[in-house]
Write an enzyme that holds these catalytic residues in place. Structure first.
Site, PDB file in Angstrom:
ATOM      1  N   LYS A 167     -10.842 -12.229  12.444  1.00  0.00           N
ATOM      2  CA  LYS A 167     -11.468 -10.916  12.378  1.00  0.00           C
ATOM      3  C   LYS A 167     -11.350 -10.185  13.712  1.00  0.00           C
ATOM      4  O   LYS A 167     -11.422 -10.798  14.787  1.00  0.00           O
ATOM      5  CB  LYS A 167     -12.952 -11.050  12.024  1.00  0.00           C
ATOM      6  N   ASP A 196      -7.869  -8.909  10.817  1.00  0.00           N
ATOM      7  CA  ASP A 196      -8.532  -8.136   9.766  1.00  0.00           C
ATOM      8  C   ASP A 196      -9.665  -7.335  10.393  1.00  0.00           C
ATOM      9  O   ASP A 196     -10.609  -7.909  10.946  1.00  0.00           O
ATOM     10  CB  ASP A 196      -9.076  -9.106   8.706  1.00  0.00           C
ATOM     11  N   GLU A 222      -4.922  -6.006   8.952  1.00  0.00           N
ATOM     12  CA  GLU A 222      -5.483  -5.772   7.616  1.00  0.00           C
ATOM     13  C   GLU A 222      -6.630  -4.757   7.660  1.00  0.00           C
ATOM     14  O   GLU A 222      -7.463  -4.780   8.576  1.00  0.00           O
ATOM     15  CB  GLU A 222      -5.990  -7.098   7.059  1.00  0.00           C
ATOM     16  N   GLU A 248      -7.835  -4.902  -0.814  1.00  0.00           N
ATOM     17  CA  GLU A 248      -8.957  -5.661  -1.385  1.00  0.00           C
ATOM     18  C   GLU A 248     -10.072  -4.743  -1.874  1.00  0.00           C
ATOM     19  O   GLU A 248     -10.901  -5.152  -2.695  1.00  0.00           O
ATOM     20  CB  GLU A 248      -9.518  -6.658  -0.376  1.00  0.00           C
ATOM     21  N   ASP A 271      -7.051  -8.054  -5.182  1.00  0.00           N
ATOM     22  CA  ASP A 271      -7.981  -9.149  -5.467  1.00  0.00           C
ATOM     23  C   ASP A 271      -8.139  -9.202  -6.974  1.00  0.00           C
ATOM     24  O   ASP A 271      -8.623  -8.246  -7.589  1.00  0.00           O
ATOM     25  CB  ASP A 271      -9.331  -8.881  -4.786  1.00  0.00           C
ATOM     26  N   HIS A 298      -6.289 -11.285  -1.930  1.00  0.00           N
ATOM     27  CA  HIS A 298      -7.617 -11.404  -1.330  1.00  0.00           C
ATOM     28  C   HIS A 298      -8.495 -12.233  -2.259  1.00  0.00           C
ATOM     29  O   HIS A 298      -8.566 -11.978  -3.452  1.00  0.00           O
ATOM     30  CB  HIS A 298      -8.244 -10.024  -1.133  1.00  0.00           C
TER      31      HIS A 298
END
Length: 361
Positions: A167, A196, A222, A248, A271, A298
């Protein structure tokens, strides 16, 4: 005709083993699991599920109740027709949110039922390509110290992962840069590393961050900004200098079309539990293929491994951070950087229904 004789929704709140956090959703102490079990007149069963990060599960459960009323007695093999019946029947109050999450779970259950009746694993029913799917560990680790981040990474390497996502989106960009630098130095130059941002930045901030990450050879950045801005994503792709993964938080084939045709994404990332189910996921994957784009995923890795195993343009499967493994009989098998799509009929997920029921008592 294979008539649907029973449709049974379930709703469970599952505590997380440890508190997770990212740049947008804050601290997450539990996730909500919505399941649906469908049976046909011959007694065959299919199971689908979706999840949230702690809110809206009750709304999803209510929509699953509406879908149950709409679909009982219908032909379970007519999956495309039932998808459209659900989409348009709930369209005025839907098009996203709890409605499409519920439709996704129902659609997954129909495909599981169809594959079970055929005696085939889902990935083979969908056409089959390769059951060995490259996989990465999706860490939810924004607030970990650098030392803790590296320890988590070593744990993931020990579990067989050969690609890692971390992250970003801390208060100061230089903190993100130093954490990414530490990970790159720890993993080596050629190791697949993704980051992300969970929609943290404005478009200009995202471009600045992408340029700062350029020296680290990221596989992708991301969700750099909000999903409602496909034109902004296209700017980030053009001006940021790193590949972009997104999707996602997109809820339909048509939303993905805006991103893919508009040059707003390098790695489309549906997702299956919130984009409309297996039916929509495969259409998004094939649309990506037509634009020569690799598709990733995802969440819901136990289902999605089947879908990517049927896609020639698959890239990486995300192994998600939520602890569903405690409540299924055969968790995803990962060996030396690949996830293995199982050969059991259907998607092969067998829930511990008694263990889940204990959560509601």
């Amino acid at each position: 005709m294979v008539a649907l004789s029973s449709i049974q929704p379930g709703f469970f709140r599952i505590p997380l083993p440890e508190v997770l956090s990212d740049s947008t959703h804050g601290e997450m102490t539990a996730f909500e699991l919505n399941t649906v079990r469908v049976r046909d007149a011959d007694g065959a069963e299919g199971v689908g599920y979706t999840y949230t990060v702690g809110r809206n599960g009750g709304a999803v459960n209510a929509v699953l109740g509406e879908l149950s009323e709409m679909m009982l007695g219908e032909d379970a093999d007519a999956i495309e027709r039932l998808w459209h019946k659900g989409w348009w029947g709930l369209h005025y109050g839907g098009r996203g949110g709890p409605t499409v999450l519920a439709l996704s779970a129902f659609d997954i259950a129909l495909w599981d039922l169809k594959a079970n009746r055929a005696g085939l694993p889902l990935w083979k029913l969908l056409g089959g390509y390769d059951p060995l799917v490259p996989v990465y560990a999706g860490g939810i680790d924004l607030d970990l110290s650098v030392d803790a981040l590296l320890r988590q990474t070593d744990g993931n390497l020990g579990r067989g992962f050969r690609a890692i996502k971390m992250k970003v989106g801390r208060k100061n960009l230089h903190e993100d840069v130093e954490r990414v630098r530490a990970m790159r130095e720890h993993l080596g130059q050629d190791f697949p590393l993704m980051v992300d941002a969970n929609m943290k930045w404005s478009v200009d901030e995202a471009i600045r961050a992408a340029r700062a990450f350029q020296p680290f050879g990221l596989t992708w950045l991301e969700e750099p900004t909000i999903p409602d801005d496909p034109a902004g994503h296209a700017r980030i792709v053009r001006e940021g200098g790193v590949p972009i993964a997104a999707g996602e938080n997109l809820r339909s084939l048509w939303e993905f079309k805006l991103y893919i045709a508009g040059g707003g994404v390098t790695y489309p990332e549906p997702d299956v539990t919130n984009c409309g189910g297996v039916t929509s996921f495969m259409k998004i994957a094939h649309l990506s293929e037509a634009f020569n784009l690799p598709v990733t995923s995802h969440g819901a890795h136990d289902v999605t491994v089947h879908l990517l195993a049927a896609c020639p343009n698959r890239s990486f499967l995300e192994a998600h951070g939520f602890g569903l493994d405690r409540y299924i009989a055969d968790p995803l098998v990962i060996r030396e950087g690949v996830a293995i799509a199982p050969d059991r009929p259907g998607h092969g997920i067998r829930f511990d229904w008694d263990g889940l029921a204990a959560l509601t008592s």
